[in-house]
Structures are given as C-alpha cells and as structure tokens.
Design an enzyme around this catalytic site. Structure first.
Site, short mmCIF file in Angstrom:
data_model
loop_
_atom_site.label_atom_id
_atom_site.label_comp_id
_atom_site.label_asym_id
_atom_site.label_seq_id
_atom_site.Cartn_x
_atom_site.Cartn_y
_atom_site.Cartn_z
CB SER A 158 -0.91 0.02 1.22
OG SER A 158 -1.52 1.28 1.33
CG HIS B 133 -3.90 -1.58 -1.55
ND1 HIS B 133 -5.00 -2.35 -1.85
CD2 HIS B 133 -4.32 -0.72 -0.59
CE1 HIS B 133 -6.02 -1.99 -1.10
NE2 HIS B 133 -5.64 -0.98 -0.33
CG ASP C 101 -5.26 2.55 0.64
OD1 ASP C 101 -6.18 1.73 0.56
OD2 ASP C 101 -4.16 2.29 1.16
CG MET D 179 -8.37 7.32 2.06
SD MET D 179 -7.42 7.46 3.58
CE MET D 179 -6.65 5.85 3.63
CG HIS E 101 -9.32 0.19 -0.56
ND1 HIS E 101 -8.72 0.05 0.68
CD2 HIS E 101 -10.65 0.22 -0.32
CE1 HIS E 101 -9.64 -0.01 1.62
NE2 HIS E 101 -10.83 0.11 1.05
CG MET F 74 -11.33 3.42 1.86
SD MET F 74 -9.81 3.44 2.83
CE MET F 74 -8.62 3.41 1.50
CG MET G 144 -11.74 -2.63 4.96
SD MET G 144 -10.20 -2.23 4.11
CE MET G 144 -9.32 -1.24 5.32
CG ASP H 109 -6.23 -2.64 3.15
OD1 ASP H 109 -5.14 -2.36 3.70
OD2 ASP H 109 -6.88 -1.82 2.46
#
Ligand code: DX5
Ligand code: ZN
Length: 219
Positions: free
Chosen positions: A9, A34, A36, A38, A67, A69, A142, A180
C-alpha cells in the site's frame, strides 16, 4: 488455489524518497500495488487523486489495485479507471449495503474493462452479500477501520475470510480474498491460515527493507 499476491500500500510510501522506493518496489517480488483513495467524507482522511495514479502507471508495470474509500464510487470509478486502475474495489457501505446498487455498480465497473470487487468495514457483516460473489474478481476484508495506515490487526475479521473461503469452494468460484490493515510478520500467517490469497501491507513494507519484507511475506 490462487497464487499468493502481495499488494504493497503506497499510502505508507516515503514521498520524500519516491524514486528510490519505486525502484525497490519494481525490483521486488510484489506483483500488485495497492492504491488507497480517500475523499475526506467516507473516511476522515484525504489521500490521492487520479493524477497520482497516472504517475504510478507511468512508473511501474505492477497491477494497480485501487481501493476506493469514497462516498460516491459510481462517480469516481470511471475517473480512476481512466487514470490506469486495473482493479476497482469499493465499499458496500457507500451503497447503503443495498444489493441492487452494489450489483449494478459492479456491472458498470466490469463493463469498463477492469476487474472489480467490493469491501466491507469491520462492523459490516459479509453474509448478506453472498449473491454478489459470482460477479466479483475479489473481495477485500478490512482488518482495520479504513482511513489510516499503521493500525493494529483486528483478528476477529478473519471469520469473514473463513466464510469467504468456504463459500468459494461451495459455490465453485475463484474470486480472490484480500485483507487490508495491520499485516506484519506475525499477522500475515493468521491471514493465510484463514484463507487469504492477497495481502495488502503498508507500513510493514515501507518502514522496513522493501524487497526483503515482501519476500518474507511470500515465505
Ligand atoms: C487503510 C488502508 C490500508 C492501509 C494499510 O484504510 O486501506 O490500505 O494503507 O496500512 P497498514 O498495512 O499500515 O495497516
Ligand atoms: Zn486499502
């Protein structure tokens, strides 16, 4: 049996030393990266936009595991697909855990030519999503509350992994099971025993020797 894949990540990458860290990642045994996303609304943190993903796309051949979010993945999925995502995973909670909404968003993502999956926060049970399993390339469990790297592994989430593992056999499917949050030299063993085949690791990889740490997770 799916091959074990490590997905480092880049939330924990040292951005003062991006070039060197990317070089190490590219030379490592990791096959995925990975990423992320957000939005400061679905989770109380803000991370990267699509231009940063484009930069990673330029700098690596790794499979880009995105991913989301975010509160509106329907809006953002095409933007990150255009920026180079190979896999889009979004949260069921962002769709009010509504099976029809989740199902149609999975279809939309698939139709754009990338792999798709869904993920659940630690407080969301997994069983009600059984009917969606035949549609996905991956389910992400998660093992921390989404939003921040460096949190402690929530072992109780492994029950969901075991359920997914057994369902996959029962339904004769082959989706990946990714975990994760809080993966390190101890917790990864528990995740593998429970049935994970895809491990996200952020702080553990980037706060140690990148190549060696990734190799350790594959051992
Ligand atoms: C947390 C993110 C994770 C995070 C994991 O919301 O989804 O991908 O980077 O970091 P570690 O491995 O440090 O728990
Ligand atoms: Zn993540």
């Amino acid at each position: 049996m799916n091959e074990l894949i490590i997905s480092p990540s880049v939330l924990s990458l040292d951005y003062t030393n991006t070039k060197e860290q990317m070089k190490e990642l590219n030379e490592s045994k990791a096959k995925w990266l990975h990423f992320d996303v957000m939005d400061g609304h679905f989770v109380p943190n803000i991370s990267f936009g699509p231009d940063i993903l484009k930069a990673f796309k330029k700098g690596t051949d790794l499979f880009l595991d995105v991913h989301l979010m975010v509160s509106d993945p329907k809006f953002y999925a095409p933007i990150f697909i255009k920026a180079g995502a190979d896999m889009i995973v979004f949260h069921t909670e962002s769709q009010d855990n509504d099976l029809e909404k989740i199902s149609s968003l999975l279809d939309e993502i698939k139709a754009q030519g990338v792999q798709c999956g869904f993920t659940v926060k630690p407080g969301t049970p997994i069983e009600s999503f059984e009917s969606l399993l035949s549609k996905v390339d991956m389910v992400l469990i998660m093992s921390v509350e989404p939003g921040f790297g460096g949190q402690s592994f929530m072992e109780d989430q492994l029950e969901k992994v075991k359920w997914l593992y057994n369902k996959r056999t029962e339904l004769n499917l082959n989706y990946r099971i990714e975990i994760d949050g809080g993966i390190n030299g101890d917790t990864y063993k528990k995740a593998l025993e429970a049935g994970c085949d895809t491990l996200v690791a952020g702080s553990y990889v980037f706060k140690n020797d990148i190549k060696e740490t990734i190799e350790g997770l594959l051992r």
